[in-house]
Design an enzyme around this catalytic site. Sequence first.
Site, PDB file in Angstrom:
ATOM      1  N   GLN A 199       0.830  -1.206   0.000  1.00 58.57           N
ATOM      2  CA  GLN A 199       0.000   0.000   0.000  1.00 58.57           C
ATOM      3  C   GLN A 199       0.857   1.246   0.000  1.00 58.57           C
ATOM      4  O   GLN A 199       2.078   1.205   0.178  1.00 58.57           O
ATOM      5  CB  GLN A 199      -0.896   0.007   1.240  1.00 58.57           C
ATOM      6  CG  GLN A 199      -0.129  -0.010   2.557  1.00 58.57           C
ATOM      7  CD  GLN A 199      -1.047  -0.033   3.765  1.00 58.57           C
ATOM      8  OE1 GLN A 199      -1.181   0.975   4.454  1.00 58.57           O
ATOM      9  NE2 GLN A 199      -1.669  -1.186   4.024  1.00 58.57           N
ATOM     10  N   HIS A 256       0.134   5.813   0.797  1.00 51.06           N
ATOM     11  CA  HIS A 256      -0.814   6.851   1.207  1.00 51.06           C
ATOM     12  C   HIS A 256      -0.529   8.119   0.401  1.00 51.06           C
ATOM     13  O   HIS A 256       0.636   8.490   0.195  1.00 51.06           O
ATOM     14  CB  HIS A 256      -0.682   7.129   2.700  1.00 51.06           C
ATOM     15  CG  HIS A 256      -0.777   5.889   3.535  1.00 51.06           C
ATOM     16  ND1 HIS A 256      -1.933   5.153   3.632  1.00 51.06           N
ATOM     17  CD2 HIS A 256       0.140   5.241   4.278  1.00 51.06           C
ATOM     18  CE1 HIS A 256      -1.726   4.104   4.413  1.00 51.06           C
ATOM     19  NE2 HIS A 256      -0.473   4.142   4.806  1.00 51.06           N
ATOM     20  N   LYS A 309      -1.422  10.977   4.877  1.00 45.82           N
ATOM     21  CA  LYS A 309      -1.344  10.013   5.967  1.00 45.82           C
ATOM     22  C   LYS A 309       0.085   9.481   6.128  1.00 45.82           C
ATOM     23  O   LYS A 309       0.326   8.285   5.998  1.00 45.82           O
ATOM     24  CB  LYS A 309      -2.313   8.852   5.713  1.00 45.82           C
ATOM     25  CG  LYS A 309      -2.519   7.932   6.914  1.00 45.82           C
ATOM     26  CD  LYS A 309      -3.417   6.765   6.526  1.00 45.82           C
ATOM     27  CE  LYS A 309      -3.612   5.817   7.699  1.00 45.82           C
ATOM     28  NZ  LYS A 309      -4.376   4.605   7.293  1.00 45.82           N
ATOM     29  N   GLU A 333       3.207   7.993   8.042  1.00 46.72           N
ATOM     30  CA  GLU A 333       3.192   7.038   9.153  1.00 46.72           C
ATOM     31  C   GLU A 333       4.599   6.802   9.677  1.00 46.72           C
ATOM     32  O   GLU A 333       5.593   6.958   8.967  1.00 46.72           O
ATOM     33  CB  GLU A 333       2.617   5.689   8.696  1.00 46.72           C
ATOM     34  CG  GLU A 333       1.193   5.713   8.241  1.00 46.72           C
ATOM     35  CD  GLU A 333       0.716   4.342   7.784  1.00 46.72           C
ATOM     36  OE1 GLU A 333      -0.483   4.068   7.938  1.00 46.72           O
ATOM     37  OE2 GLU A 333       1.534   3.557   7.268  1.00 46.72           O
ATOM     38  N   HIS A 377       4.795   0.372   0.835  1.00 42.00           N
ATOM     39  CA  HIS A 377       5.250  -0.364   2.010  1.00 42.00           C
ATOM     40  C   HIS A 377       4.266  -1.475   2.337  1.00 42.00           C
ATOM     41  O   HIS A 377       3.146  -1.515   1.836  1.00 42.00           O
ATOM     42  CB  HIS A 377       5.412   0.560   3.218  1.00 42.00           C
ATOM     43  CG  HIS A 377       4.175   1.324   3.582  1.00 42.00           C
ATOM     44  ND1 HIS A 377       3.839   2.520   2.992  1.00 42.00           N
ATOM     45  CD2 HIS A 377       3.166   1.056   4.467  1.00 42.00           C
ATOM     46  CE1 HIS A 377       2.699   2.963   3.495  1.00 42.00           C
ATOM     47  NE2 HIS A 377       2.260   2.088   4.391  1.00 42.00           N
ATOM     48  N   ARG A 403      -4.260   0.427  -2.029  1.00 41.79           N
ATOM     49  CA  ARG A 403      -3.683  -0.922  -1.964  1.00 41.79           C
ATOM     50  C   ARG A 403      -3.535  -1.516  -3.361  1.00 41.79           C
ATOM     51  O   ARG A 403      -4.268  -1.152  -4.283  1.00 41.79           O
ATOM     52  CB  ARG A 403      -4.566  -1.838  -1.117  1.00 41.79           C
ATOM     53  CG  ARG A 403      -4.823  -1.331   0.283  1.00 41.79           C
ATOM     54  CD  ARG A 403      -5.781  -2.248   1.039  1.00 41.79           C
ATOM     55  NE  ARG A 403      -6.090  -1.732   2.366  1.00 41.79           N
ATOM     56  CZ  ARG A 403      -7.081  -0.888   2.624  1.00 41.79           C
ATOM     57  NH1 ARG A 403      -7.863  -0.492   1.636  1.00 41.79           N
ATOM     58  NH2 ARG A 403      -7.297  -0.461   3.856  1.00 41.79           N
ATOM     59  N   LYS A 441      -8.988  -6.647   0.364  1.00 40.71           N
ATOM     60  CA  LYS A 441      -9.720  -5.391   0.264  1.00 40.71           C
ATOM     61  C   LYS A 441      -9.590  -4.802  -1.140  1.00 40.71           C
ATOM     62  O   LYS A 441      -8.856  -5.304  -1.996  1.00 40.71           O
ATOM     63  CB  LYS A 441      -9.205  -4.404   1.318  1.00 40.71           C
ATOM     64  CG  LYS A 441      -9.415  -4.877   2.748  1.00 40.71           C
ATOM     65  CD  LYS A 441      -8.882  -3.856   3.748  1.00 40.71           C
ATOM     66  CE  LYS A 441      -9.101  -4.306   5.181  1.00 40.71           C
ATOM     67  NZ  LYS A 441      -8.592  -3.327   6.169  1.00 40.71           N
TER      68      LYS A 441
END
Length: 312
Positions: free
Chosen positions: A5, A7, A30, A32, A168, A187, A193
């Site tokens: 995925q 962001h 986002k 992280e 990542h 993703r 998902k």
Amino acid sequence: ALSIQAHPDKQLAQKLHSERPSVYKDGNHKPEMSIALTDFIAMSGFRPLNEISGFLDTYPEFQALVSNSAAGFKQAAATGSEAEKKQALKQLFAELMNAAADDVARELQKLVKRIGGQEQSDAVSPQALVVRLNSEYPDDVGVFCVFMLNVLCLQPGDAFYMGPNDPHAYVSGDCIECMATSDNVIRAGLTPKMRDVPVLVDMLTYDHGAPDAKLLKPTGLIGTQHSVIYDPPIEEFAVIRTQLEGGQSEKFEGMAGPQILIVVDGEGVLTDSDESYVLAPGYVFFVVADSSFTVRAAAGKPLVAYTATCQL
């Protein structure tokens, strides 16, 4: 494992939210940061290009899925400009992630059959990771990402930062994860998902290089004796790790923004100006802005706590 995925940055997040608000729920980025609590394996960022070229030669099953772009990639990796290298890397990744599901399943089954019976002395070798990830997500194209993404092997206390548009995935282990306020996740593999491969392929920076560049080293927190701070290159947050031996204490002066403290090991007491609160693993406390407090470990009970900070 947790999915392949990335962001979006703020500009892309706002565009995606405007176009598809039912999928992308907000317009924020986002970034992280993850801090390992146990031995922790992750994938983050693209490998050095010579490593990817070597894997194309070593693993014909990988080569078969990117046959249209492999030769051009190898040439660019060897002699191209940085812009040419990134463009060739993008083309290689795009061809892999858009490979037909039947082709992926066929090549992955061939690969697992070829290497599955071999003894794997290194748990994070590409071959060991292929076998492991395929057992969790059979015939998933994300398994082939072990040949393209860096593998990080973290010990407790090690950390790495995942900026916007940076691919990542988590493979195994427990961690403290802190992020900006957003639900935007794009993703492309190792997940049941929704996948948005076109957006993921187009958004990535295609930076590449050694995995050590992803690691984030803590520094001593000024004014404390037993705490360090992990401070990523963003404004939204930082994380403090406090490690106390039995009977030791640490006082924290009030900060301009709110904080969230979580205890991961040991027992003790948190005291502010008015009250005392018991500390034990899994206990979480919200600390309002400008509030000083003290953390004390119980006698004979070393204590470890992490505090997410937000400077307003």
